[in-house]
Write an enzyme that holds these catalytic residues in place. Structure first.
Site, PDB file in Angstrom:
ATOM      1  N   ASP A   1       0.842  -1.198   0.000  1.00 44.32           N
ATOM      2  CA  ASP A   1       0.000   0.000   0.000  1.00 44.32           C
ATOM      3  C   ASP A   1       0.876   1.247   0.000  1.00 44.32           C
ATOM      4  O   ASP A   1       1.725   1.419   0.880  1.00 44.32           O
ATOM      5  CB  ASP A   1      -0.930  -0.028   1.222  1.00 44.32           C
ATOM      6  CG  ASP A   1      -2.153   0.845   1.016  1.00 44.32           C
ATOM      7  OD1 ASP A   1      -1.987   2.068   0.775  1.00 44.32           O
ATOM      8  OD2 ASP A   1      -3.276   0.320   1.083  1.00 44.32           O
TER       9      ASP A   1
ATOM     10  N   SER B   1      -6.973   4.506  -1.172  1.00 39.75           N
ATOM     11  CA  SER B   1      -6.820   3.051  -1.250  1.00 39.75           C
ATOM     12  C   SER B   1      -8.134   2.340  -1.554  1.00 39.75           C
ATOM     13  O   SER B   1      -8.116   1.228  -2.074  1.00 39.75           O
ATOM     14  CB  SER B   1      -6.245   2.511   0.057  1.00 39.75           C
ATOM     15  OG  SER B   1      -4.928   2.973   0.235  1.00 39.75           O
TER      16      SER B   1
ATOM     17  N   ASP C   1     -10.334  -2.114   6.773  1.00 41.38           N
ATOM     18  CA  ASP C   1      -9.694  -1.060   5.991  1.00 41.38           C
ATOM     19  C   ASP C   1      -9.865  -1.343   4.491  1.00 41.38           C
ATOM     20  O   ASP C   1     -10.195  -2.447   4.073  1.00 41.38           O
ATOM     21  CB  ASP C   1      -8.217  -0.980   6.366  1.00 41.38           C
ATOM     22  CG  ASP C   1      -7.599   0.376   6.005  1.00 41.38           C
ATOM     23  OD1 ASP C   1      -8.345   1.309   5.651  1.00 41.38           O
ATOM     24  OD2 ASP C   1      -6.368   0.495   6.090  1.00 41.38           O
TER      25      ASP C   1
ATOM     26  N   GLU D   1      -1.634  -7.850   1.745  1.00 36.62           N
ATOM     27  CA  GLU D   1      -1.336  -6.409   1.757  1.00 36.62           C
ATOM     28  C   GLU D   1      -0.344  -5.998   2.835  1.00 36.62           C
ATOM     29  O   GLU D   1      -0.575  -6.277   4.025  1.00 36.62           O
ATOM     30  CB  GLU D   1      -2.632  -5.610   1.986  1.00 36.62           C
ATOM     31  CG  GLU D   1      -2.400  -4.095   1.888  1.00 36.62           C
ATOM     32  CD  GLU D   1      -3.403  -3.248   2.659  1.00 36.62           C
ATOM     33  OE1 GLU D   1      -4.127  -3.790   3.518  1.00 36.62           O
ATOM     34  OE2 GLU D   1      -3.443  -2.035   2.402  1.00 36.62           O
TER      35      GLU D   1
ATOM     36  N   HIS E   1       2.370   8.072   5.713  1.00 38.34           N
ATOM     37  CA  HIS E   1       1.478   9.186   6.079  1.00 38.34           C
ATOM     38  C   HIS E   1       2.025   9.964   7.275  1.00 38.34           C
ATOM     39  O   HIS E   1       1.966  11.189   7.299  1.00 38.34           O
ATOM     40  CB  HIS E   1       0.091   8.655   6.440  1.00 38.34           C
ATOM     41  CG  HIS E   1      -0.828   8.497   5.277  1.00 38.34           C
ATOM     42  ND1 HIS E   1      -1.248   9.567   4.522  1.00 38.34           N
ATOM     43  CD2 HIS E   1      -1.416   7.400   4.740  1.00 38.34           C
ATOM     44  CE1 HIS E   1      -2.062   9.120   3.562  1.00 38.34           C
ATOM     45  NE2 HIS E   1      -2.176   7.815   3.666  1.00 38.34           N
TER      46      HIS E   1
ATOM     47  N   ASP F   1      -1.150   0.485  -4.750  1.00 38.69           N
ATOM     48  CA  ASP F   1      -2.446   1.075  -5.103  1.00 38.69           C
ATOM     49  C   ASP F   1      -2.332   2.572  -5.381  1.00 38.69           C
ATOM     50  O   ASP F   1      -3.230   3.164  -5.982  1.00 38.69           O
ATOM     51  CB  ASP F   1      -3.466   0.785  -4.008  1.00 38.69           C
ATOM     52  CG  ASP F   1      -2.963   1.157  -2.625  1.00 38.69           C
ATOM     53  OD1 ASP F   1      -1.776   1.510  -2.487  1.00 38.69           O
ATOM     54  OD2 ASP F   1      -3.767   1.101  -1.681  1.00 38.69           O
ATOM     55  N   HIS F   2      -1.251   3.162  -4.967  1.00 39.66           N
ATOM     56  CA  HIS F   2      -0.991   4.594  -5.179  1.00 39.66           C
ATOM     57  C   HIS F   2       0.378   4.868  -4.587  1.00 39.66           C
ATOM     58  O   HIS F   2       0.962   3.980  -3.947  1.00 39.66           O
ATOM     59  CB  HIS F   2      -2.043   5.473  -4.492  1.00 39.66           C
ATOM     60  CG  HIS F   2      -2.087   5.246  -3.017  1.00 39.66           C
ATOM     61  ND1 HIS F   2      -1.153   5.784  -2.159  1.00 39.66           N
ATOM     62  CD2 HIS F   2      -2.914   4.497  -2.251  1.00 39.66           C
ATOM     63  CE1 HIS F   2      -1.419   5.391  -0.934  1.00 39.66           C
ATOM     64  NE2 HIS F   2      -2.469   4.593  -0.954  1.00 39.66           N
TER      65      HIS F   2
ATOM     66  N   HIS G   1      -1.357  11.167  -0.316  1.00 39.24           N
ATOM     67  CA  HIS G   1      -0.998  10.343  -1.475  1.00 39.24           C
ATOM     68  C   HIS G   1      -0.508  11.213  -2.633  1.00 39.24           C
ATOM     69  O   HIS G   1      -0.796  12.405  -2.677  1.00 39.24           O
ATOM     70  CB  HIS G   1      -2.203   9.527  -1.937  1.00 39.24           C
ATOM     71  CG  HIS G   1      -2.717   8.570  -0.915  1.00 39.24           C
ATOM     72  ND1 HIS G   1      -3.868   7.853  -1.064  1.00 39.24           N
ATOM     73  CD2 HIS G   1      -2.227   8.225   0.299  1.00 39.24           C
ATOM     74  CE1 HIS G   1      -4.067   7.101   0.009  1.00 39.24           C
ATOM     75  NE2 HIS G   1      -3.081   7.313   0.849  1.00 39.24           N
TER      76      HIS G   1
END
Lengths: 648, 648
Positions: free
Chosen positions: A171, A220, A280, A432, A441, A482-483, A607
């Protein structure tokens, strides 16, 4: 001077909103979801939402109510329009109506001047297109106004080529982070790495574009949706297009790879593993359908019994569900005792690593190892004192969760269960590494890179295990993200020098860039170095004198000292309710202040736009080279599993 | 809890310096260059430098002079040591001696306490290894002290598979920048791009690691060296390993791909194109050999007549040399009139785009179009007023250079000349988009992305041209970078809102992230939009109300307003000679201050660690997939051109 350029009149008429939009995917007053340019797998279930908008005020204001007599047709290429009811052999849906408000821009928001929109709507539920090719889905409203959605049912071979698929999602993981992780965990002599990351050994590399349907930055939920379904949607949405109604559960759905796989191969298995809380977005994307990823009870319920509100694919839950977030499984005034419900349904239950290890491989398995997100690799393996006094044991007691598995333990166990239960018909596993993102973050780059290295070690161990099981040649393995986050490394920091300087500006002179970056000292062993098994690569130490000069491109106010946070994960900013987030002094006492570039309501990093890497090996690996859209990952996996269901 | 980890004693004994090093590539007191882990192409010329160090003071201090009787042997794997003189059939070199000083760390620098090192040295010039396999190069000194360099001559097929190679270098270009460039230049509907970048169409994608031999951050000289020669070296060095002597021209050299290509195929052609000044590192890397990239006259001289100080490969200059930096061609008290010298040697000369266009394709061609770096695409095509009053005409007069070609014009012309002159024996062309890097340094993201889009357009046009010439199937095309910058995009900025706010903190609320990033407005045409030819993609406008929230991860003090600098390239910081760089107020008056994270002597952004992408198509494209070291680009190109010269 400007050979191919000339000044011309308006090419595209548009007054697109940007910060706020009336409704993403619907630039006109008539909305069709799935929207223009949607791609479908042949036979994939989906809902169709139509809306007609009548803005009461604001720049698009019109007089009158929204159209109640709008028409909707489907036209196969070179064919004639057919009313949707006839095309899909369904009854005409009931007309719905509602209203909503939005702000046209930040000035309108500051002035608290919302725009009001009245809406009429219909929804066609659980339809599918079985014939590959192009379609026009046409909404006609307000007389002759038309919104045309061009749809494509992809023409894919339907021969199954892979028995199993393992999809690893790092992630928030970018190429930049992989480069940094390699630097701190692998030894380099005169510019040559002596060992390789597992990711570096993959035969095929691709890049995928992660942007949303209606914004160029994704989250996400939306990106998991794209990867699992082939449909791009809106931030915070899981496996639905977001309509303008307030109900988070009535939005138009589309079927996920796990749902299609189980529907097409009833004896196939599905496994879900995450280091996040299981409600999540990335794990939730394999079961939930909601416009609001924050509907955690819906997510756990969807794992347990699928969807119950509307007729949908039959889904009786994954074979294996391993992760954290115990609070969402415990009984409260509003939620059920899911532990009990899963047990009654035949799941064995594991609350710690020992129980995970001992769990039978011939039964379904639910493993929930602590509240919140799983403790990071760094805390589980290096700074273990941080596991104490957390009162986070998954049974809801006040004990500490200390006997914690990692991503590798969970993933290998999931494979054992899936292999034992579905060695004939194969299985799909998503695993994941969630806290690459979560620690990025909070600007905790050490912890984030630790998670990335744990992912890499898990990939290595997974390949070994599949080889041992004789399944490697039949298994497509994909590792992607995912990003991204806008992270990179620009040099080294002499932390002794930084700590010895007294003012913020002088501290910056501790940074060595270009030739002064020198060599990684994370791989240089000292008296308290950590040592790993053969082939297992993590830093020998996390606190060398010379650390990485790392950063992200956008951030809240914070302090930096470029040193590992040995006392637990970072909290870079704290909120002053009136004035937004400010740097948290305690977070990096010896450091200096960096003022933020994000809005004042952002207490963390965010992100980023960058394409993210895709590593592939196994059957169909050749589909994953080059540059493509995130949705192509879904279509490639679906092709490889033979999920395209073509009918005339 | 920690299954594979235990605390152990010292694994590796090392007290590596980091910010400063005694000598990169030489952790012991005996130094061998090429150093340990060096790779060679069979038959590639190189020099061998040996040094023995005797530190007088500092942490490594010893008593006595450096060894004058050191021995040096070469051992082919499974063979016996052979004195180098015998192995290479050369005379014993003369003993040299010198001394140098360095600082052990920043504290020593602040206290002005350098460490002094006395040195003895020898150098073996122009040798080669023709037999693939492993070698040990052993320096024995101070009695029984040994420094062993393990060398590998790669075992590559010698059959030529590509007639031509076009190598595009997007200087400083990362995947993140490509993603941003796509966003502003290509239209997207509901998450699907309607058009593709040329780069997005390449069949094979790889990642290359850019780090230096002795530092994990590289510069363009060192990385060009790796790409062109297969040897990693030190920042600022061009095609030499850096020894400790003060002479920038006596360092041990190794042969470049252009030199080997011309030596092996005397009728083959070489072209060099850059938007930088031609003495800059990336073009210079195809001719120069010096430890100091700042030796500009050496670079131009090397283009003109090759190396003259020591016997080396025969090199009579490139067929085509196109770029900027006229000041280095003009006669001064210290330098020659290179225009005249090149003319005498048979080059036709172009000083503007018209002359470039008209130049004969059957003669060698020198094109120098202005002083300094070429004006950016944005200034040449959109903000053309910035070309005025520059007094930069390449003849040295005070005129303005207004009739400027771009990368595409130069590259296509270079192909015309190479094709006309070498259609039998093929050619090697390097084309550099230099100001992706240069504008990224000055935080001018608009200009940098404009350069990237110009590169993409040049790649597109090159593929078309090669197809038209019937050469596409015989030409290996590579597009890559030499290093990254830590750039990314994290949202959009409502510039009207930002400009209307009065204090620095409120301005940050103009940023929209996640769903509030919205859609790119650079592709939405307005009344003054730019229009391009079929297949040519640039933004329709550069100044939409909603711009990109872009940044880099490390920066000097600067101001940000997230708006295109229409009056010319950015200057983010200005120097206060006593206190270092501060934000330049005039650079972004409506913006807010962001305090720096770089040392106070840095007035610009710096390079970053990230692996960079490699796009490949044509013969040997399959060699370029996956993840590898930058030097592998050289070996793959050399393999494809059949340059490996194996002898027993």
């Amino acid at each position: 001077m400007r050979p191919s350029i000339s000044v011309i009149a308006c090419l595209v008429s548009s007054a697109l909103a940007q910060t706020f939009q009336r409704l993403g995917g619907c630039p006109d007053l008539g909305c069709v979801f799935p929207p223009d340019q949607a791609d479908f797998l042949a036979g994939q279930y989906f809902d169709i939402r139509l809306e007609v908008h009548s803005p009461v005020n604001g720049s698009e204001a019109r007089t009158g109510e929204p159209d109640q007599d709008f028409k909707f047709t489907i036209t196969k290429k070179d064919g004639s329009p057919v009313p949707a009811t006839k095309y899909f052999k369904v009854d005409e849906p009931e007309l719905e109506s509602w209203n909503f408000t939005w702000y046209e821009d930040l000035f309108a928001q500051d002035a608290d001047k919302p725009s009001l929109v009245n809406v009429t709507s219909k929804i066609y539920r659980r339809v599918a297109l079985y014939e590959p090719g192009e379609y026009e889905a046409t909404l006609t409203y307000y007389g002759n106004e038309k919104t045309v959605a061009n749809w494509l049912v992809r023409d894919l071979p339907s021969k199954r080529r892979a028995k199993n698929v393992v999809m690893f999602i790092g992630d928030g993981m970018t190429t930049n982070m992989i480069t940094a992780a390699r630097l701190i965990a692998h030894r380099n002599i005169n510019g040559k790495y002596m060992t390789k990351m597992a990711l570096d050994k993959f035969p095929v590399l691709g890049h995928q574009m992660t942007h949303s349907m209606d914004s160029f930055i994704t989250d996400s939920a939306n990106s998991a949706t794209a990867l699992y379904t082939g449909h791009k949607t809106t931030v915070n949405a899981l496996n639905v297009y977001v309509d303008s109604s307030s109900d988070p559960f009535d939005d138009p759905k589309f079927e996920t790879i796990s749902e299609i796989f189980r529907r097409r191969y009833p004896d196939g298995g599905v496994g879900i593993v995450s280091t996040a809380f299981l409600a999540d977005a990335t794990p939730a994307g394999l079961a939930a359908h909601t416009s609001d990823r924050g509907e955690y009870d819906h997510v756990i319920s969807a794992y347990y019994e699928g969807l119950t509100k509307y007729e949908w694919t039959n889904w009786d839950g994954p074979d294996v569900l391993l992760g954290a977030g115990a609070e969402d499984f415990l009984e409260t005034d509003e939620t059920r005792d899911y532990y009990n419900l899963f047990s009654e349904k035949g799941y064995s239950l594991a609350w710690n690593k020992t129980a995970l290890h001992d769990a039978p491989t011939d039964e379904k398995l639910l493993g929930v190892f602590q509240k919140s997100n799983l403790a990071t690799w760094l805390d589980r393996n290096v700074y273990q004192a941080n596991l104490l006094n957390q009162s986070n044991y998954p049974d809801g007691s006040d004990r500490d969760a200390e006997d914690l598995p990692g991503l590798k333990d969970m993933t290998l166990k999931a494979i054992d269960v899936l292999h034992d239960r579905h060695s004939e018909d194969g299985w799909f596993l998503m695993s994941e590494a969630a806290s690459i993102d979560k620690q990025m973050h909070s600007l905790d780059y050490d912890r984030s890179l630790g998670e990335l290295l744990e992912l890499d070690d898990t990939v290595r161990a997974t390949i070994e295990k599949l080889k041992d099981l004789g399944e490697l040649d039949d298994t497509l393995i994909i590792v992607t993200a995912d990003h991204g986050h806008g992270f990179d490394v620009t040099g080294s920091v002499d932390t002794e020098y930084l700590n010895a300087q007294e003012d913020d500006r002088s501290k910056r002179n501790a940074v060595g860039y270009y030739e002064n970056s020198g060599l990684s000292q994370y791989t240089v062993a000292g008296p308290n170095s950590l040592r790993y098994s053969e082939g297992v690569h993590f830093p020998s130490r996390w606190d060398p004198r010379y650390t990485l000069h790392s950063g992200v491109v956008a951030f809240p106010d914070h302090r930096e000292n470029y040193q590992v946070h040995s006392e637990g994960p970072r909290t870079p900013a704290t909120e002053d309710k009136k004035n937004g987030y400010y740097a948290a002094y305690k977070d990096a006492v010896t450091g200096f202040v960096v003022n933020g570039t994000l809005p004042l309501d952002a207490g963390q990093g965010v992100h980023s736009l960058t394409d993210v890497p895709v590593f592939a090996q196994g059957p169909c690996q050749e589909l994953f080279g080059g540059v493509y859209n995130s949705i192509d990952i879904f279509f490639n996996m679906a092709e490889c599993l033979g999920l395209s269901e073509v009918k005339e």
